[in-house]
Structures are given as C-alpha cells and as structure tokens.
Design a protein around this motif. Structure first.
Motif, PDB file in Angstrom:
ATOM      1  N   SER A 107     138.429  73.691  43.621  1.00 27.19           N
ATOM      2  CA  SER A 107     137.024  73.635  43.217  1.00 27.19           C
ATOM      3  C   SER A 107     136.857  72.838  41.928  1.00 27.19           C
ATOM      4  O   SER A 107     135.955  73.081  41.137  1.00 27.19           O
ATOM      5  CB  SER A 107     136.483  75.059  43.028  1.00 27.19           C
ATOM      6  N   SER A 108     137.757  71.862  41.720  1.00 32.67           N
ATOM      7  CA  SER A 108     137.750  71.092  40.473  1.00 32.67           C
ATOM      8  C   SER A 108     136.647  70.042  40.462  1.00 32.67           C
ATOM      9  O   SER A 108     136.064  69.702  41.494  1.00 32.67           O
ATOM     10  CB  SER A 108     139.107  70.417  40.268  1.00 32.67           C
ATOM     11  N   GLY A 109     136.397  69.502  39.263  1.00 28.39           N
ATOM     12  CA  GLY A 109     135.314  68.540  39.090  1.00 28.39           C
ATOM     13  C   GLY A 109     135.518  67.251  39.840  1.00 28.39           C
ATOM     14  O   GLY A 109     134.549  66.606  40.266  1.00 28.39           O
ATOM     15  N   SER A 110     136.778  66.826  40.030  1.00 31.90           N
ATOM     16  CA  SER A 110     137.033  65.559  40.716  1.00 31.90           C
ATOM     17  C   SER A 110     136.609  65.586  42.175  1.00 31.90           C
ATOM     18  O   SER A 110     136.379  64.551  42.789  1.00 31.90           O
ATOM     19  CB  SER A 110     138.525  65.206  40.624  1.00 31.90           C
ATOM     20  N   LEU A 111     136.479  66.781  42.728  1.00 32.73           N
ATOM     21  CA  LEU A 111     136.085  66.893  44.137  1.00 32.73           C
ATOM     22  C   LEU A 111     134.606  66.567  44.328  1.00 32.73           C
ATOM     23  O   LEU A 111     134.212  66.086  45.394  1.00 32.73           O
ATOM     24  CB  LEU A 111     136.386  68.306  44.634  1.00 32.73           C
ATOM     25  N   THR A 112     133.804  66.801  43.335  1.00 31.87           N
ATOM     26  CA  THR A 112     132.338  66.656  43.354  1.00 31.87           C
ATOM     27  C   THR A 112     131.703  67.726  44.240  1.00 31.87           C
ATOM     28  O   THR A 112     132.370  68.331  45.092  1.00 31.87           O
ATOM     29  CB  THR A 112     131.856  65.269  43.830  1.00 31.87           C
ATOM     30  N   GLN A 113     130.412  67.952  44.044  1.00 29.55           N
ATOM     31  CA  GLN A 113     129.693  68.944  44.845  1.00 29.55           C
ATOM     32  C   GLN A 113     129.741  68.585  46.328  1.00 29.55           C
ATOM     33  O   GLN A 113     129.917  69.453  47.194  1.00 29.55           O
ATOM     34  CB  GLN A 113     128.243  69.044  44.379  1.00 29.55           C
ATOM     35  N   GLY A 145     132.038  66.838  47.930  1.00 28.43           N
ATOM     36  CA  GLY A 145     133.376  67.101  48.439  1.00 28.43           C
ATOM     37  C   GLY A 145     133.645  68.583  48.609  1.00 28.43           C
ATOM     38  O   GLY A 145     134.304  69.000  49.571  1.00 28.43           O
ATOM     39  N   TRP A 146     133.145  69.389  47.679  1.00 31.16           N
ATOM     40  CA  TRP A 146     133.299  70.844  47.767  1.00 31.16           C
ATOM     41  C   TRP A 146     132.614  71.389  49.017  1.00 31.16           C
ATOM     42  O   TRP A 146     133.174  72.223  49.734  1.00 31.16           O
ATOM     43  CB  TRP A 146     132.728  71.488  46.510  1.00 31.16           C
ATOM     44  N   LEU A 162     144.426  73.802  49.733  1.00 28.80           N
ATOM     45  CA  LEU A 162     143.751  72.508  49.799  1.00 28.80           C
ATOM     46  C   LEU A 162     143.475  71.975  48.404  1.00 28.80           C
ATOM     47  O   LEU A 162     143.029  72.720  47.521  1.00 28.80           O
ATOM     48  CB  LEU A 162     142.424  72.624  50.553  1.00 28.80           C
ATOM     49  N   SER A 163     143.725  70.680  48.199  1.00 32.80           N
ATOM     50  CA  SER A 163     143.397  70.052  46.922  1.00 32.80           C
ATOM     51  C   SER A 163     143.185  68.552  47.104  1.00 32.80           C
ATOM     52  O   SER A 163     143.825  67.938  47.956  1.00 32.80           O
ATOM     53  CB  SER A 163     144.499  70.295  45.888  1.00 32.80           C
ATOM     54  N   ASP A 202     141.236  59.941  48.809  1.00 30.68           N
ATOM     55  CA  ASP A 202     142.254  59.415  47.904  1.00 30.68           C
ATOM     56  C   ASP A 202     143.374  60.411  47.635  1.00 30.68           C
ATOM     57  O   ASP A 202     144.244  60.161  46.805  1.00 30.68           O
ATOM     58  CB  ASP A 202     141.610  59.020  46.560  1.00 30.68           C
ATOM     59  N   ALA A 203     143.379  61.540  48.334  1.00 29.66           N
ATOM     60  CA  ALA A 203     144.373  62.579  48.078  1.00 29.66           C
ATOM     61  C   ALA A 203     145.693  62.251  48.768  1.00 29.66           C
ATOM     62  O   ALA A 203     145.718  61.648  49.839  1.00 29.66           O
ATOM     63  CB  ALA A 203     143.857  63.929  48.573  1.00 29.66           C
TER      64      ALA A 203
END
Length: 228
Positions: free
Chosen positions: A77-83, A85-86, A173-174, A206-207
C-alpha cells in the motif's frame, strides 16, 4: 452434475465378467471431490462377458473437502503504487479469491488480509467463504507510505501462524523494492513457520522479482514459493 446414459458418447463401460457395479465417493489427488453413483446395473449384479451400458451420475469438483489450507494476502500500500494502482491491486486479489479460494472443493479454510507500507496493518482474518473478506478488502484504504517488506512479512506470518490448517500459503504483492534497510529482513524470513509457503507477485508494469538480498525472489526462494 452430468447425466450418463445410453444415448451419450462415452456412457458405455466395459466390465470384465464377474465384476460387480458400484460407486465411488472420495477425493482426487490434491483434495478435489469426486463422486460416481451407478443406478443400473444394480450393485452386486454379475455382468456377463462383453459390453454393458451403465447408467448413473458423476460429479467432480462439487463436493466440499476438509479444509487443509489457509490463504494470507499481503498487499503493498506504498505511495509508489498510487491510488489507481492500489485499486487495481485490490481488484486482482478480490477476483483471485472469488475464483480460487472460495471454491469449496479446493479445501481453503481460513483467510487473512494484511496491508503494508511504512508499517503493516492486519486488516481482517476469518473464513475464506462468504462476503466478509470482500467487504474488508473493499474498505481497506491506500496508506501512501514507503515500502517496508519486513513489516508486511512479519504481519503476514503472524496471521498465518494463527490459522489451524496444516498448510498456509501467503501471497505477497508489491510494486517495488524494500527501502527499509535497517529492518531485520532475514530475521523475519527465518521466523516464518515451516508450514507457510510464500508466493510473491511483482505487481505493476515496472515491478520485478529482483535478485538481491531484500527482493521478492529472495522471500519466495527461502520459504518454498515462487515469484511471478
């Protein structure tokens, strides 16, 4: 359930002379339920040598089995995922749970839900069946923090350890890399119980699974899972 009769291809069963008709009610390897009930010939009927038509019913994958597995989802749930992406991550987990974990013949008993960013949150634990998992998933907010694999791993292991099924599968998942290098990642890996397999998912365009000591691949390799 599929009806078997003389008018259907494949409904003819060749029985050796002297072999009685019967029924099967059990499981295939992996725990998938299977049942066959022969209506005619009647049980204990001696079949003459040759070809005989057998009428009955057969089913596969419809019988609930004794739960043998629990599932724990750990979501980045990190910031790089964006809303956006979440939301996509939650949708993917919800669809997977609906199509796999909630099928009674696969033997999934309990489920858990964890979200992590800078810290981890145990959002829900309970039976895999029913709507409560999906309700908890829908209500889980985006945290917009950093990426702390160790926090997510510890919380996921805590949930998995509390389940009673003989085996537990953690889906981690990340979209990025662990950036909390002062955390004891290896210690958290070593504390994962033997009955828990971790399968990691590099989620996002990009993961990657990576090859480093704090990567999704490392997490899966150490715990008997795989990274995709």
């Amino acid at each position: 359930m599929r009806r078997l009769g003389a008018g259907l291809a494949g409904a003819v069963l060749v029985l050796a002379g002297g072999a009685p008709a019967g029924a099967v009610d059990g499981t295939l390897p992996g725990g998938i339920g299977i049942a066959v009930d022969i209506e005619t010939p009647l049980p204990d009927t001696v079949i003459p040598k040759g070809t005989t038509t057998v009428v009955g019913t057969a089913s596969i994958g419809t019988k609930a089995t004794t739960p043998t597995t629990s599932l724990v989802y750990v979501l980045d749930s990190s910031g790089s995922l964006t809303q956006r992406g979440w939301d996509a991550e939650k949708q993917a987990v919800g669809e997977f749970h609906r199509q796999v974990a909630q099928q009674p013949y696969l033997g999934v008993g309990n489920a858990g839900l964890v979200a992590f960013s800078t810290r981890a949150q145990i959002a829900w634990t309970g039976p895999a069946a029913g709507p409560r998992f999906h309700d908890a998933l829908a209500d889980l907010p985006w945290h917009d923090g950093s990426t702390n694999f160790t926090a997510g791993l510890r919380a996921g292991a805590e949930v998995a350890s509390a389940t009673t099924e003989p085996r537990s599968i953690m889906l981690f998942l990340s979209d990025g890399r662990d950036n909390h290098t002062l955390e004891d990642f290896e210690g958290a890996l070593a504390a994962v119980p033997e009955r828990v397999d971790i399968h990691t998912v590099a989620f996002g365009p990009d993961a990657t699974c990576g090859d480093g000591p704090r990567s999704l691949k490392r997490m899966a390799d150490v715990t008997g899972g795989a990274c995709v």
